[in-house]
Design a protein around this motif. Sequence first.
Motif, PDB file in Angstrom:
ATOM      1  N   LEU A  20      41.506  56.614  10.609  1.00  0.00           N
ATOM      2  CA  LEU A  20      42.214  55.375  10.913  1.00  0.00           C
ATOM      3  C   LEU A  20      43.686  55.589  10.606  1.00  0.00           C
ATOM      4  N   VAL A  21      44.559  55.250  11.544  1.00  0.00           N
ATOM      5  CA  VAL A  21      45.991  55.478  11.401  1.00  0.00           C
ATOM      6  C   VAL A  21      46.722  54.168  11.630  1.00  0.00           C
ATOM      7  N   ALA A  48      48.462  47.972   9.516  1.00  0.00           N
ATOM      8  CA  ALA A  48      47.810  48.238   8.236  1.00  0.00           C
ATOM      9  C   ALA A  48      46.909  47.093   7.801  1.00  0.00           C
ATOM     10  N   GLU A  49      47.321  45.853   8.054  1.00  0.00           N
ATOM     11  CA  GLU A  49      46.519  44.729   7.591  1.00  0.00           C
ATOM     12  C   GLU A  49      45.223  44.569   8.389  1.00  0.00           C
ATOM     13  N   GLU A  50      45.134  45.163   9.582  1.00  0.00           N
ATOM     14  CA  GLU A  50      43.923  45.060  10.390  1.00  0.00           C
ATOM     15  C   GLU A  50      42.948  46.216  10.160  1.00  0.00           C
ATOM     16  N   LEU A  51      43.412  47.290   9.534  1.00  0.00           N
ATOM     17  CA  LEU A  51      42.564  48.472   9.366  1.00  0.00           C
ATOM     18  C   LEU A  51      41.317  48.208   8.523  1.00  0.00           C
ATOM     19  N   ILE A  56      35.383  48.126   8.287  1.00  0.00           N
ATOM     20  CA  ILE A  56      34.123  47.471   7.916  1.00  0.00           C
ATOM     21  C   ILE A  56      33.248  47.257   9.137  1.00  0.00           C
ATOM     22  N   ALA A  57      33.863  46.830  10.247  1.00  0.00           N
ATOM     23  CA  ALA A  57      33.094  46.639  11.481  1.00  0.00           C
ATOM     24  C   ALA A  57      32.507  47.948  11.977  1.00  0.00           C
ATOM     25  N   TYR A  58      33.265  49.011  11.843  1.00  0.00           N
ATOM     26  CA  TYR A  58      32.769  50.327  12.262  1.00  0.00           C
ATOM     27  C   TYR A  58      31.590  50.757  11.396  1.00  0.00           C
TER      28      TYR A  58
END
Length: 836
Positions: A20-21, A48-51, A56-58
């Motif tokens: 994740l980047v 960054a705030e959406e990672l 978690i969804a992944y």
Amino acid sequence: MGSDGSLGLKAIKEKNGVVLVQSPESAKFDSMPRSAAEAVIADIVAPAEELPAKLIAYLKFIPAVKTDPEIDIKNKSNLEKIIILLREQSGHDFSLYKKNTLFRRIERRKGVHQIDKINNYVRFLQENPKETEILFKELLIGVTSFFRDTAVWEKLKESVLPELLNELPNGYVLRAWVTGCSTGEEAYSLAIVFKEAVEKFTKHKTLTLQIFATDLDRDAIEIARKGVFSSNITADVSPERLSRFFTAEAEGYRVNTAIREMVVFAPQNVIKDPPFTKLDILTCRNMLIYMEPELQRKLMSLFNYSLNQGGIMILGTAETLGNHKEGFEELDGKLKLFKRTVSPLLPELIDFPSSFYQKRAASTEKKIRVKEVENIQTLADQILLQRFSPASVLVNSQGDIIYISGHTGKYLEPVAGKANWNIYAMARENMRHELPAAFRKAMQSFDAVILRNIKIGINGGTQFVDVTVQRMETPDSIRGMIMVVFTDVPAVLGRTAVNRKTGKRSLTAQQKEMEIDLQRSYENLQSTREEMQTSQEELKSTNEELQSTNEELQSTNEELTTSKEEMQSLNEELQTVNIELQNKISDYVRANDDMKNLLNSTEIATLFLDKDLNIRRFTDSITKIFKLRNADIGRPFTDLVTDLQYPEIDNHAREVIKTLTSIETTIGTNDGRWFTVRIMPYRTIEDHIDGLVITFSDITVAKKAQDALQVNEQKQIAIFDQSPIAIEFYDSEGSLVHVNNACIDLFGVVNVNEISGFKLFEDPNIPDDIKIRLKNNESVRFESEFNFEEIKRLKLYKTTCSGKRTLDWSIAPLINGNLVVGYIEQIQDITDRKAK
């Protein structure tokens, strides 16, 4: 992980991890996310705030991938579809890659896109060519570094390369092939090690090395060609090598020109592209582990073919030759270094997949056509081709139509059903039977083959046509293709002669038509006979080969039958040996249990040590003395915590090992217990010393009883010595053992040792009848007159008594059971009492 994290990301990708980047646009400093995105294909790119939410969804969606999944028919079919899509777009075939690796990568991409079923992912790939490209990049695991597995390069530098260089003539140019080079670190490492090995070589020779480094990934090849690496290579490259073979720049380090010129980088698929040959060194490190055994076997044969006699092959530390050791000699099995010895005795044809060409996506942009300047010659040529030249088609050797010129509707027609652009299927009925023979004849030379007066039906009528079939020799671009030309001819056979008188049709035209058909049939028959004769000769040759093969197979079958019988016999022997071994193991286990129970039942704490005083075995009771567990086996026993007050135990143990003489001592503990410690050599059945046995016998009760007995004895002695009555002790033989202080004072004994051997039954003061009674174990008491004047004359006596005194004698035997263990004699002066 390096200053920008790229090495860590590559390692995560290699282990099938997810990357994740942060999107560079949302970062305050975008250098690190941009570097990460360039190093690997990021799975998720977001602010960054959406990672966290995306991660978690992944994790919630992605299923657990089994290490050895069972591939059912449906999954296998979908996997083959994915392989076909990869092959059509990338031009590379992954059908012989390990299915586990393919499934892991596919499952991870499904998780990234939240796709539950593999057939849905296949549809997603078909609709999104960009995803196919990403999946292709995912399958190219390009993790590498400078001097990976340092021991391999040291071995290569110190011994392998010097031995190889020693055998080469002066001026020789070595050839090396680095397969799967990725971004080039391994190729440059080989060049550096070669330079260092040549400089250390004692014999002065001019030897050079040409390295061919190849990889599937064109982007990785472009990075390798630049020869610029980030500053984190300092973790793998020593400062001496950095200063000598690299130049520091703002971006990191650049490989020096001398090293860069030794390496040629090129994109190549080792499976389908022609290999490099006449090699002296070949490296294939950590590439074979992703391939099926069948492909590994083919690559081993290819590598054997590519290497010169005595050439060096280097595999990855996780790879092995397996069952393909023929033609290679092992130089170092641990480091996976091999030497090419000879070619296989029975070389086999290597059947690699055919080349696949990548589909080029059609450009959606409309091209602006440049208006051509027309002239009279061009116009005239177009009119001639369109109006006056015969219709023709250009086909390949299989009959597939490549190009059509003119109107061919009279001669060819599309067939019903799925579109088929093959001339055999599209030719009209009468022509369809003649074309195969004409094609076969045309393929034998470049001469034209003409089929004359072929009758075809068009629009309810008939048309006669001459068909010319010729194999093209020039130009080179269409060499080997076949040109088919259709030329209409007058219907000469259609003319009929009519008798004016009878009005009947003459048979001349019909006869001519039949003669032509007969002639054509004869030619076809002749051609068929020639082909049959050729086929018969080929079949005879094939039959002879099959007979030879059959004989070999029969011989092999007989050998296999013999081997099978031998194996059955050997299997029976092994089963018998196995049963015997199982019985011995059972006996050993039972004996071990018996010995353990025996040792534990003795309640003697026992410690078994080896020659280095490490713990080999112990009984359960030893845990009450040492803080000992099963995990301590193999540790030095002096490291253990103990309650023994025995600091000399280590020295005593080493002394027993040295002198082979047992040591026994009594030792106390901090909590008041006492043990008899015996340190003895451990002797094997062959009478070899193989360590020590230390036993600890608990004597706490005996020690306490002994101490109590000593205290009691001391009390008795004090009472005995302080008694006012003279007392003498005799042993069972009647010899004087001890006298008290009152006895010494009464008789005036100066030297007690002089009277210690005095005999009871030789005492003249005791009457004979009394002695007899004493020997009968009777207690006696009597009075007698004792003259002290006589003993004063003896030097041994110094008594204060004088004259004759009356003494009261009391003698009693000391009996333990039925045995007399001694006598006690009490003497008391009763002279004054008698006088009263």
